[in-house]
Design a protein around this motif. Structure first.
Motif, PDB file in Angstrom:
ATOM      1  N   THR A 153       0.827  -1.205   0.000  1.00 56.34           N
ATOM      2  CA  THR A 153       0.000   0.000   0.000  1.00 56.34           C
ATOM      3  C   THR A 153       0.861   1.255   0.000  1.00 56.34           C
ATOM      4  O   THR A 153       0.518   2.261  -0.619  1.00 56.34           O
ATOM      5  N   ALA A 177       4.961   8.486  -3.669  1.00 55.15           N
ATOM      6  CA  ALA A 177       4.944   9.601  -4.618  1.00 55.15           C
ATOM      7  C   ALA A 177       5.298  10.899  -3.889  1.00 55.15           C
ATOM      8  O   ALA A 177       5.904  11.799  -4.469  1.00 55.15           O
ATOM      9  N   ARG A 198       3.362   1.946  -1.583  1.00 55.80           N
ATOM     10  CA  ARG A 198       3.800   2.330  -2.933  1.00 55.80           C
ATOM     11  C   ARG A 198       3.066   3.572  -3.420  1.00 55.80           C
ATOM     12  O   ARG A 198       3.619   4.371  -4.168  1.00 55.80           O
ATOM     13  N   GLN A 199       1.817   3.749  -2.993  1.00 56.50           N
ATOM     14  CA  GLN A 199       1.059   4.942  -3.360  1.00 56.50           C
ATOM     15  C   GLN A 199       1.567   6.161  -2.594  1.00 56.50           C
ATOM     16  O   GLN A 199       1.527   7.281  -3.096  1.00 56.50           O
ATOM     17  N   CYS A 200       2.059   5.946  -1.400  1.00 58.22           N
ATOM     18  CA  CYS A 200       2.520   7.038  -0.534  1.00 58.22           C
ATOM     19  C   CYS A 200       3.875   7.580  -0.977  1.00 58.22           C
ATOM     20  O   CYS A 200       4.189   8.745  -0.730  1.00 58.22           O
ATOM     21  N   TYR A 250      -3.971  13.496  -0.355  1.00 57.98           N
ATOM     22  CA  TYR A 250      -4.273  12.080  -0.579  1.00 57.98           C
ATOM     23  C   TYR A 250      -4.984  11.505   0.635  1.00 57.98           C
ATOM     24  O   TYR A 250      -4.677  11.863   1.775  1.00 57.98           O
ATOM     25  N   ASP A 297      -6.160  -0.646   5.124  1.00 51.55           N
ATOM     26  CA  ASP A 297      -4.940  -0.235   4.425  1.00 51.55           C
ATOM     27  C   ASP A 297      -4.125   0.733   5.277  1.00 51.55           C
ATOM     28  O   ASP A 297      -2.896   0.654   5.339  1.00 51.55           O
TER      29      ASP A 297
END
Length: 146
Positions: free
Chosen positions: A34, A40, A36-38, A122, A129
């Motif tokens: 999860t 950025a 991986r989205q952070c 975000y 999650d």
């Protein structure tokens, strides 16, 4: 006698798990996926400068976030709302982290009682999650956080 032994064995297993998960109740492996989205916006770089996760610099370094006072990473410009939360004593724990990442501005407004906007736009959609990301961050933090 066998029942008593099994009861003690089960209690020991539960106690060991509770102690191991003192800071995190989620699944660190799922949290890594999860996160991986952070990445950025966030990186995880240890105190020696070693990259655990290469990521953006829009958000603060999340190494050692467990127990950290909100808004306290040096040389990072936080929103006034997040700084206010830190001044009011917010130290990141699982419960506050999970609430915050699901609705950053709303959660900060509720916590501080102030109007304003946070910088993080975000939102993690599922509580599970968010709990898993917290477990991952705890697992890659300094040993004293564990």
């Amino acid at each position: 006698m066998q029942f008593k032994f099994l009861t003690i064995l089960a209690a020991t297993a539960v106690a060991t798990q509770v102690l191991a998960d003192d800071h995190a109740s989620g699944d660190a492996e799922a949290g890594e996926k999860t996160f991986r989205q952070c990445k950025a916006c966030h990186m995880i770089v240890d105190d020696d400068g070693n990259n655990i996760v290469r990521g953006g610099r829009v958000g603060p370094n999340l190494y050692g976030v467990v127990g950290r006072v909100a808004g306290s990473v040096e040389d990072f410009r936080y929103s006034g709302l997040l700084e206010a939360a830190g001044e009011q004593g917010l130290e990141w724990d699982e419960e506050s982290f999970v609430g915050y990442v699901q609705d950053p501005t709303g959660w900060l407004q509720d916590y501080t009682g102030e109007d304003g906007r946070g910088k993080m736009s975000y939102q993690v959609r599922k509580a599970e999650d968010a709990v898993n990301v917290w477990a991952y961050l705890a697992s890659v933090g300094p040993d004293e956080a564990m």
